[in-house]
Motif scaffolding. Structure first.
Motif, PDB file in Angstrom:
ATOM      1  N   LYS A  73       0.838  -1.203   0.000  1.00  0.00           N
ATOM      2  CA  LYS A  73       0.000   0.000   0.000  1.00  0.00           C
ATOM      3  C   LYS A  73       0.875   1.255   0.000  1.00  0.00           C
ATOM      4  CE  LYS A  73      -3.505  -0.067   2.918  1.00  0.00           C
ATOM      5  NZ  LYS A  73      -4.275  -0.302   4.173  1.00  0.00           N
ATOM      6  N   ARG A  74       0.449   2.233  -0.741  1.00  0.00           N
ATOM      7  CA  ARG A  74       1.202   3.495  -0.813  1.00  0.00           C
ATOM      8  C   ARG A  74       1.063   4.261   0.510  1.00  0.00           C
ATOM      9  NH1 ARG A  74       0.174   8.587  -3.486  1.00  0.00           N
ATOM     10  NH2 ARG A  74       2.120   9.488  -4.229  1.00  0.00           N
ATOM     11  N   ALA A  75       2.137   4.857   0.975  1.00  0.00           N
ATOM     12  CA  ALA A  75       2.144   5.633   2.223  1.00  0.00           C
ATOM     13  C   ALA A  75       1.621   4.815   3.394  1.00  0.00           C
ATOM     14  CB  ALA A  75       1.332   6.916   2.057  1.00  0.00           C
ATOM     15  N   TYR A  76       2.134   3.596   3.515  1.00  0.00           N
ATOM     16  CA  TYR A  76       1.714   2.680   4.587  1.00  0.00           C
ATOM     17  C   TYR A  76       2.940   1.916   5.066  1.00  0.00           C
ATOM     18  CZ  TYR A  76      -1.346  -0.686   7.001  1.00  0.00           C
ATOM     19  OH  TYR A  76      -1.990  -1.461   7.935  1.00  0.00           O
ATOM     20  N   TRP A  77       3.098   1.834   6.396  1.00  0.00           N
ATOM     21  CA  TRP A  77       4.299   1.234   6.956  1.00  0.00           C
ATOM     22  C   TRP A  77       3.948   0.217   8.044  1.00  0.00           C
ATOM     23  CZ3 TRP A  77       3.595   6.231   5.479  1.00  0.00           C
ATOM     24  CH2 TRP A  77       4.491   6.738   4.524  1.00  0.00           C
ATOM     25  N   GLY A  78       4.962  -0.499   8.494  1.00  0.00           N
ATOM     26  CA  GLY A  78       4.753  -1.538   9.493  1.00  0.00           C
ATOM     27  C   GLY A  78       4.253  -1.013  10.831  1.00  0.00           C
ATOM     28  N   GLY A  79       4.935   0.006  11.365  1.00  0.00           N
ATOM     29  CA  GLY A  79       4.561   0.499  12.690  1.00  0.00           C
ATOM     30  C   GLY A  79       5.066   1.901  12.950  1.00  0.00           C
ATOM     31  N   VAL A 130       6.814   4.506  10.264  1.00  0.00           N
ATOM     32  CA  VAL A 130       6.294   5.640   9.496  1.00  0.00           C
ATOM     33  C   VAL A 130       7.382   6.711   9.463  1.00  0.00           C
ATOM     34  CG1 VAL A 130       3.878   5.214  10.099  1.00  0.00           C
ATOM     35  CG2 VAL A 130       5.259   6.697  11.571  1.00  0.00           C
ATOM     36  N   PRO A 131       7.400   7.544   8.439  1.00  0.00           N
ATOM     37  CA  PRO A 131       8.402   8.608   8.365  1.00  0.00           C
ATOM     38  C   PRO A 131       8.112   9.701   9.379  1.00  0.00           C
ATOM     39  CG  PRO A 131       6.855   8.790   6.547  1.00  0.00           C
ATOM     40  CD  PRO A 131       6.521   7.523   7.256  1.00  0.00           C
ATOM     41  N   PRO A 132       9.096  10.568   9.631  1.00  0.00           N
ATOM     42  CA  PRO A 132       8.926  11.590  10.672  1.00  0.00           C
ATOM     43  C   PRO A 132       7.768  12.548  10.436  1.00  0.00           C
ATOM     44  CG  PRO A 132      10.969  11.920   9.413  1.00  0.00           C
ATOM     45  CD  PRO A 132      10.461  10.575   9.085  1.00  0.00           C
ATOM     46  N   ASP A 133       7.450  12.849   9.164  1.00  0.00           N
ATOM     47  CA  ASP A 133       6.351  13.792   8.926  1.00  0.00           C
ATOM     48  C   ASP A 133       5.004  13.209   9.338  1.00  0.00           C
ATOM     49  OD1 ASP A 133       6.597  11.985   6.787  1.00  0.00           O
ATOM     50  OD2 ASP A 133       5.504  13.311   5.436  1.00  0.00           O
ATOM     51  N   VAL A 134       4.909  11.874   9.400  1.00  0.00           N
ATOM     52  CA  VAL A 134       3.686  11.221   9.891  1.00  0.00           C
ATOM     53  C   VAL A 134       3.742  11.097  11.415  1.00  0.00           C
ATOM     54  CG1 VAL A 134       2.337   9.080   9.907  1.00  0.00           C
ATOM     55  CG2 VAL A 134       3.302   9.940   7.758  1.00  0.00           C
ATOM     56  N   GLN A 135       4.897  10.679  11.942  1.00  0.00           N
ATOM     57  CA  GLN A 135       5.002  10.459  13.387  1.00  0.00           C
ATOM     58  C   GLN A 135       4.824  11.746  14.178  1.00  0.00           C
ATOM     59  OE1 GLN A 135       5.321   7.295  14.904  1.00  0.00           O
ATOM     60  NE2 GLN A 135       4.651   8.564  16.589  1.00  0.00           N
ATOM     61  N   VAL A 163      11.239  17.446  26.048  1.00  0.00           N
ATOM     62  CA  VAL A 163      12.591  16.899  25.878  1.00  0.00           C
ATOM     63  C   VAL A 163      12.547  15.683  24.955  1.00  0.00           C
ATOM     64  CG1 VAL A 163      14.612  15.895  27.019  1.00  0.00           C
ATOM     65  CG2 VAL A 163      13.359  17.755  28.130  1.00  0.00           C
ATOM     66  N   ALA A 164      11.876  14.618  25.398  1.00  0.00           N
ATOM     67  CA  ALA A 164      11.919  13.347  24.669  1.00  0.00           C
ATOM     68  C   ALA A 164      11.306  13.437  23.270  1.00  0.00           C
ATOM     69  CB  ALA A 164      11.221  12.262  25.488  1.00  0.00           C
ATOM     70  N   ARG A 165      10.133  14.019  23.160  1.00  0.00           N
ATOM     71  CA  ARG A 165       9.476  14.086  21.845  1.00  0.00           C
ATOM     72  C   ARG A 165      10.250  14.955  20.845  1.00  0.00           C
ATOM     73  NH1 ARG A 165       3.120  15.090  23.124  1.00  0.00           N
ATOM     74  NH2 ARG A 165       3.116  14.066  25.164  1.00  0.00           N
ATOM     75  N   PRO A 166      10.650  16.179  21.222  1.00  0.00           N
ATOM     76  CA  PRO A 166      11.402  17.006  20.256  1.00  0.00           C
ATOM     77  C   PRO A 166      12.726  16.373  19.826  1.00  0.00           C
ATOM     78  CG  PRO A 166      10.547  18.376  22.037  1.00  0.00           C
ATOM     79  CD  PRO A 166      10.324  16.946  22.444  1.00  0.00           C
ATOM     80  N   ILE A 167      13.424  15.716  20.756  1.00  0.00           N
ATOM     81  CA  ILE A 167      14.700  15.084  20.410  1.00  0.00           C
ATOM     82  C   ILE A 167      14.463  13.946  19.414  1.00  0.00           C
ATOM     83  CG2 ILE A 167      16.574  13.640  21.304  1.00  0.00           C
ATOM     84  CD1 ILE A 167      16.534  15.384  23.831  1.00  0.00           C
ATOM     85  N   ALA A 168      13.444  13.134  19.658  1.00  0.00           N
ATOM     86  CA  ALA A 168      13.131  12.039  18.733  1.00  0.00           C
ATOM     87  C   ALA A 168      12.766  12.581  17.350  1.00  0.00           C
ATOM     88  CB  ALA A 168      11.986  11.193  19.285  1.00  0.00           C
ATOM     89  N   ASP A 169      12.039  13.686  17.327  1.00  0.00           N
ATOM     90  CA  ASP A 169      11.648  14.288  16.047  1.00  0.00           C
ATOM     91  C   ASP A 169      12.882  14.774  15.280  1.00  0.00           C
ATOM     92  OD1 ASP A 169       9.036  13.813  16.713  1.00  0.00           O
ATOM     93  OD2 ASP A 169       8.589  15.871  17.311  1.00  0.00           O
TER      94      ASP A 169
END
Length: 432
Positions: free
Chosen positions: A187-193, A245-250, A397-403
């Motif tokens: 599927k287009r634009a679809y990932w495992g997790g 999923v890529p960062p723009d989705v996460q 802290v955690a979310r921005p660093i992961a992004d």
């Protein structure tokens, strides 16, 4: 229909749940105690909460309730405003990761004075109350048991012929499965997790599986730079292999159901709390399955523990503490209230309520209860309460660093160092 900021009036003039925009003038009721209740969550949660408040008012006509549902980060902004103006809602919702923070900032009223005369929580067990007890004072009452979990789209797994993850799936096996799913789904634009580096609660389980902890008893981080490096390396490698999923989705994920990559139809797997299965299934057409988070070794610790899914606390500035405690007691101990609430906020703490609602639960709700029962022999000891500043550690802290890591703006080594340095600084700042 998605609720952003809504008020529900359950008043002495009648039990109809009239809708009005938050902040609008509310009519005063003669000879009545008026409680303000505030929570976040899905429209389904709002309907259930209002129905219980109506039932409560019917049995306590001298107490009226104004309920406000606020979604996303708006909830915490509203709570901060209430704290600053000394006008906190009488009853407001917290979670295990925020109760320590807000109780130590003076937002919560100690509830010990109402136990057991008004709040009858003895049947819950002392261990269950530990995560809402801060500095030997009870600052909240858990509304249901839950734990971390992994949701998956059963239909896409059947379609691809892949075996869904299970209780003994390791992180290495999960990674291979997520990559395989991305390819097999076709599927287009679809990932495992998901790109799970963004989830502090998954990091919590990850560290516990390795004999470490998210936080220590004295309120510091329970892991070091090398531990964080291993964590980030795992997710970066999996992202590069195409399993997340890529960062723009996460980065769309605002920690609400509607923005999770599974709910958005962008992945076959999602990570969340077990009580949220009910809400996820309402917005996802495919049938969902639920299992434990992956573990480091098949025979190793799961990292899971039972936790209060959500918590009712009483505002420190409330002039209606007794009435607020009465409302909370009704919420957690009344069988009819339990039948309305089901397991949307977790499996009921009260054994009596739990037993009473089991026969009426739908298949999705029963799945949630079975999951909590599955964990019975898998859960470990309770961790120390999340320290003051843990909410900001998660969000700022955690979310921005992961992004930034996922977008390639920093390296794994830089991300690990920053997580520890900035995390310690945030927690130390909040303790001072």
């Amino acid at each position: 229909m998605r609720m952003n900021r809504r008020s529900f009036m359950i008043g002495a003039a009648g039990t109809a749940a009239g809708l009005a925009f938050a902040g609008g003038a509310m009519p005063a009721f003669a000879d009545a105690t008026q409680l303000r209740a505030m929570w976040w969550g899905s429209p389904d949660r709002g309907k259930r909460t209002v129905a219980v408040a109506e039932l409560f008012h019917g049995k306590n006509p001298d107490i009226s309730v104004v309920g406000e549902s606020i979604s996303g980060d708006g909830y915490w902004a509203k709570l901060a405003t209430g704290m600053a103006s000394q006008n906190i809602a009488d009853v407001f919702q917290l979670e295990p990761s925020t109760i320590s923070d807000y109780s130590q900032r003076g937002a919560c009223m100690p509830l010990d004075q109402f136990v057991p005369s008004t709040l009858k929580v003895d049947a819950f067990g002392k261990d269950v109350l530990k995560l809402t007890t801060i500095d030997d004072k009870l600052y909240g009452v858990g509304l249901g048991l839950n734990s971390f979990s992994l949701f998956y789209d059963e239909e896409i797994f059947q379609k691809t012929g892949l075996t869904p993850p299970g209780p003994t799936t390791t992180w290495a096996e999960y990674a291979d499965l997520a990559v395989e799913m991305t390819k097999a789904a076709g599927k287009r634009a679809y990932w495992g997790g998901p790109y799970g580096a963004r989830y502090v609660y998954v990091l919590d389980a990850w560290m516990r599986q390795r004999g470490k902890s998210l936080y220590t008893k004295d309120g510091n981080l329970g892991f070091g730079v090398d531990d964080a490096k291993e964590w980030y390396s795992y997710w970066e490698e999996l992202r590069k292999r195409g399993g997340t999923v890529p960062p723009d989705v996460q980065t769309l994920d605002q920690n609400v159901i509607e923005s999770n990559c599974l709910a958005l139809g962008k992945s076959a797997i999602g990570m969340a709390y077990s009580n949220q299965l009910v809400g996820y299934q309402l917005v996802i057409k495919s049938k969902l399955g639920i299992t434990m988070l992956p573990r480091e070794k098949k025979d190793g610790p799961s990292g899971h523990y039972y936790r209060p899914a959500l918590i009712w606390s009483v505002g420190a500035t409330s002039k209606n503490g007794e009435a607020a405690a009465k409302f909370i007691d009704f919420f957690v101990n009344n069988v009819d209230a339990g039948k309305i609430l089901g397991v949307e906020r977790g499996v009921p703490m009260s054994p009596t309520v739990r037993e009473a609602i089991l026969p009426q639960l739908n298949p999705v709700e029963q799945l949630t209860v079975k999951y909590v029962q599955l964990l019975k022999d898998q859960v470990g000891d309770y961790p120390p309460p999340a320290p003051m500043g843990s909410g900001e550690f998660d969000q700022n802290v955690a979310r921005p660093i992961a992004d930034q890591l996922a977008f390639g703006k920093i390296t794994v080594t830089e991300a690990a160092q920053r997580l520890v340095d900035e995390g310690k600084a945030k927690l130390k700042l909040k303790k001072s």
